[in-house]
Design a protein around this motif. Structure first.
Motif, short mmCIF file in Angstrom:
data_model
loop_
_atom_site.label_atom_id
_atom_site.label_comp_id
_atom_site.label_asym_id
_atom_site.label_seq_id
_atom_site.Cartn_x
_atom_site.Cartn_y
_atom_site.Cartn_z
N MET A 286 46.34 54.32 34.29
CA MET A 286 46.24 53.53 35.52
C MET A 286 47.64 53.07 35.96
SD MET A 286 42.94 51.12 34.47
CE MET A 286 42.66 50.40 36.08
N ASP A 287 47.83 53.00 37.28
CA ASP A 287 49.09 52.55 37.86
C ASP A 287 48.78 51.74 39.12
OD1 ASP A 287 51.81 52.22 38.26
OD2 ASP A 287 52.13 54.21 39.13
N ASN A 288 49.79 50.99 39.57
CA ASN A 288 49.66 50.21 40.81
C ASN A 288 48.40 49.35 40.83
OD1 ASN A 288 52.05 51.39 42.05
ND2 ASN A 288 50.84 53.26 42.24
N ILE A 289 48.14 48.69 39.71
CA ILE A 289 46.95 47.85 39.60
C ILE A 289 47.16 46.56 40.40
CG2 ILE A 289 45.47 46.56 38.01
CD1 ILE A 289 46.12 48.64 35.89
N GLU A 290 46.15 46.23 41.18
CA GLU A 290 46.21 44.98 41.96
C GLU A 290 44.85 44.28 41.83
OE1 GLU A 290 47.63 45.37 45.92
OE2 GLU A 290 49.38 46.57 45.36
N CYS A 291 44.77 43.34 40.90
CA CYS A 291 43.56 42.56 40.71
C CYS A 291 43.63 41.29 41.55
CB CYS A 291 43.39 42.17 39.24
SG CYS A 291 43.31 43.56 38.07
N SER A 292 42.47 40.81 41.95
CA SER A 292 42.42 39.54 42.67
C SER A 292 42.15 38.39 41.71
CB SER A 292 41.32 39.59 43.73
OG SER A 292 40.05 39.66 43.10
N ASP A 293 41.79 38.71 40.45
CA ASP A 293 41.42 37.75 39.40
C ASP A 293 39.92 37.46 39.41
OD1 ASP A 293 41.44 35.83 37.37
OD2 ASP A 293 41.92 34.20 38.75
N SER A 294 39.19 37.98 40.40
CA SER A 294 37.74 37.76 40.45
C SER A 294 36.99 38.87 39.70
CB SER A 294 37.26 37.70 41.89
OG SER A 294 37.50 38.92 42.55
N GLU A 295 37.67 39.96 39.38
CA GLU A 295 37.02 41.10 38.72
C GLU A 295 36.67 40.78 37.27
OE1 GLU A 295 39.99 42.50 41.81
OE2 GLU A 295 40.05 41.15 40.08
N SER A 296 35.64 41.47 36.78
CA SER A 296 35.22 41.29 35.39
C SER A 296 35.92 42.26 34.45
CB SER A 296 33.70 41.49 35.26
OG SER A 296 33.01 40.56 36.06
N THR A 297 36.30 43.42 34.96
CA THR A 297 36.98 44.43 34.15
C THR A 297 38.17 44.99 34.92
OG1 THR A 297 35.75 46.37 34.94
CG2 THR A 297 34.74 45.08 33.17
N LEU A 298 39.14 45.54 34.19
CA LEU A 298 40.34 46.08 34.81
C LEU A 298 40.02 47.27 35.71
CD1 LEU A 298 43.33 45.28 34.63
CD2 LEU A 298 43.64 47.08 32.91
N ARG A 299 38.99 48.04 35.34
CA ARG A 299 38.62 49.22 36.15
C ARG A 299 38.15 48.83 37.55
NH1 ARG A 299 37.86 54.04 33.18
NH2 ARG A 299 37.79 53.76 30.93
N GLN A 300 37.66 47.60 37.72
CA GLN A 300 37.18 47.15 39.02
C GLN A 300 38.32 46.80 39.97
OE1 GLN A 300 34.59 43.90 38.00
NE2 GLN A 300 32.94 45.22 37.30
N CYS A 301 39.52 46.65 39.45
CA CYS A 301 40.67 46.30 40.28
C CYS A 301 41.16 47.52 41.06
CB CYS A 301 41.82 45.78 39.41
SG CYS A 301 41.43 44.32 38.41
N SER A 302 41.74 47.28 42.21
CA SER A 302 42.37 48.36 42.97
C SER A 302 43.46 49.00 42.10
CB SER A 302 42.98 47.78 44.25
OG SER A 302 43.81 48.73 44.88
N HIS A 303 43.49 50.33 42.04
CA HIS A 303 44.48 51.02 41.22
C HIS A 303 44.55 52.49 41.62
CE1 HIS A 303 40.72 51.94 39.08
NE2 HIS A 303 41.32 53.03 38.65
N THR A 304 45.56 53.15 41.12
CA THR A 304 45.66 54.59 41.28
C THR A 304 45.59 55.24 39.89
OG1 THR A 304 48.08 54.59 41.16
CG2 THR A 304 47.09 54.38 43.34
N THR A 305 45.12 56.48 39.87
CA THR A 305 45.06 57.22 38.60
C THR A 305 46.21 58.21 38.49
OG1 THR A 305 43.50 58.76 39.65
CG2 THR A 305 42.57 56.97 38.34
#
Length: 333
Positions: A286-305
């Motif tokens: 995963m790269d360019n991860i942008e979480c809002s802090d409301s997500e339950s898991t890292l995969r739910q955050c905006s990201h690129t593969t």
């Protein structure tokens, strides 16, 4: 007309990137091209219709957040709300406009013949996604539970391995994920941890249990490595049956908060990058991860593969619970 109807029913939906034709990312054929389905409101009723449409048995799980990888092209359907009685997905209430991206592509696992290869007739129910919950076994054409007598981490390890869910994080009993119904298929399970399926472990099929003793499992698809305990270290993700790392581009405290939450490690203390906890090996998932802090898991955050990183940029996390342990240890010296 009958032949055409059957062709339309089976050919305008497919499951991609799973294990066989009965699991994977949901794709719809429309306007001469395949496109995906957004996971807004995606649930088991929707999955039931897909499995029925594909003649793949019953629905086992309804997955979101591009669990089977991101598709490409158009997103044809959003806000799908099936009752479960429909014959095709198109018959369900839905919108053709959307506010989604391919990180929200919906997926399905059906109980067709490929299902035994995918998860070998075990599932986790009522947890956070398919990798945590009450343990259920499919036997004699029905789902039943497992008694928590002698239930421990070795047993949980086998379940996580069987489901390709990474490592075991905990093995709760006493119906932590709610009481199941129907039969209790297994009791007194004693795994060594090396088995490939739960059925290979020593167990009895007779029991003296009730459903308030149903066993559960929490598997970890994220872990922290090379830190001081399980709540600090290099961030690693389990994907495609192997552990890999996360690039530190845009890595910040919001991302770290989600990791700490996912691992049950309290709040985030810091989000170090630049390989603070040593370089990992293998894939950078995963790269360019942008979480809002409301997500339950890292995969739910905006990201690129896709990424432009090397392991000198592996991201890390320190959670507050681990910091407290270190501080307490120092204070007692």
């Amino acid at each position: 007309r009958l032949g055409c109807s059957n062709l339309m029913m089976g050919a305008q939906v497919r499951l991609v990137n799973g294990n066989g034709r009965c699991s994977g990312r949901v794709e719809i054929y429309h306007n001469s091209q395949w496109g995906t389905v957004c996971d807004d409101n995606w649930d088991m009723n929707d999955a039931k219709v897909v499995c029925k449409q594909l003649d793949c048995g019953s629905a086992v799980s309804s997955l979101g957040s591009a669990y089977f990888g991101q598709g490409s092209g158009q997103i044809w359907m959003d806000n799908i709300e099936c009752s479960g009685s429909e014959s095709t997905l198109r018959q369900c209430s839905h919108t053709t406009t959307h506010d989604c991206n391919h990180g929200e592509d919906a997926g399905v696992v059906c109980s067709g013949k490929e299902f035994t290869l995918f998860c070998s007739q075990v599932r986790l129910v009522n947890g956070n996604g398919r990798c945590s919950g009450r343990v259920e076994i499919y036997h004699n054409s029905q789902w039943g539970t497992v008694c928590d007598d002698n239930w421990d981490m070795n047993d949980a390890k086998v379940v996580c391995k069987q489901l390709d869910c990474g490592s075991a994080m905990s093995s709760p009993g006493s119906a932590r994920f709610g009481q199941g119904t129907g039969q209790i298929w297994m009791d007194d399970i004693e795994c060594s941890g090396s088995e490939s399926t739960l059925r290979q472990c020593s167990h009895t099929t007779k029991h003296n249990c009730k459903h308030d003793e149903d066993a559960g499992v929490v598997c970890a698809q994220v872990r922290l490595v090379n830190g001081n305990g399980r709540c600090s270290g290099r961030v690693e993700i389990y994907h495609n049956s192997q552990w890999g790392t996360v690039c530190d581009d845009n890595w910040d405290m919001n991302d770290a908060k989600v990791v700490c939450k996912q691992l049950g490690c309290g709040s985030a203390m810091s989000s170090p990058g630049s390989v603070r906890f040593g370089q990992g090996t293998g894939q950078i998932w995963m790269d360019n991860i942008e979480c809002s802090d409301s997500e339950s898991t890292l995969r739910q955050c905006s990201h690129t593969t896709t990424h432009n990183c090397n392991h000198g940029e592996d991201a890390g996390v320190v959670c507050l619970s681990d910091f407290r342990l270190v501080q307490n240890g120092q204070n007692h010296k």
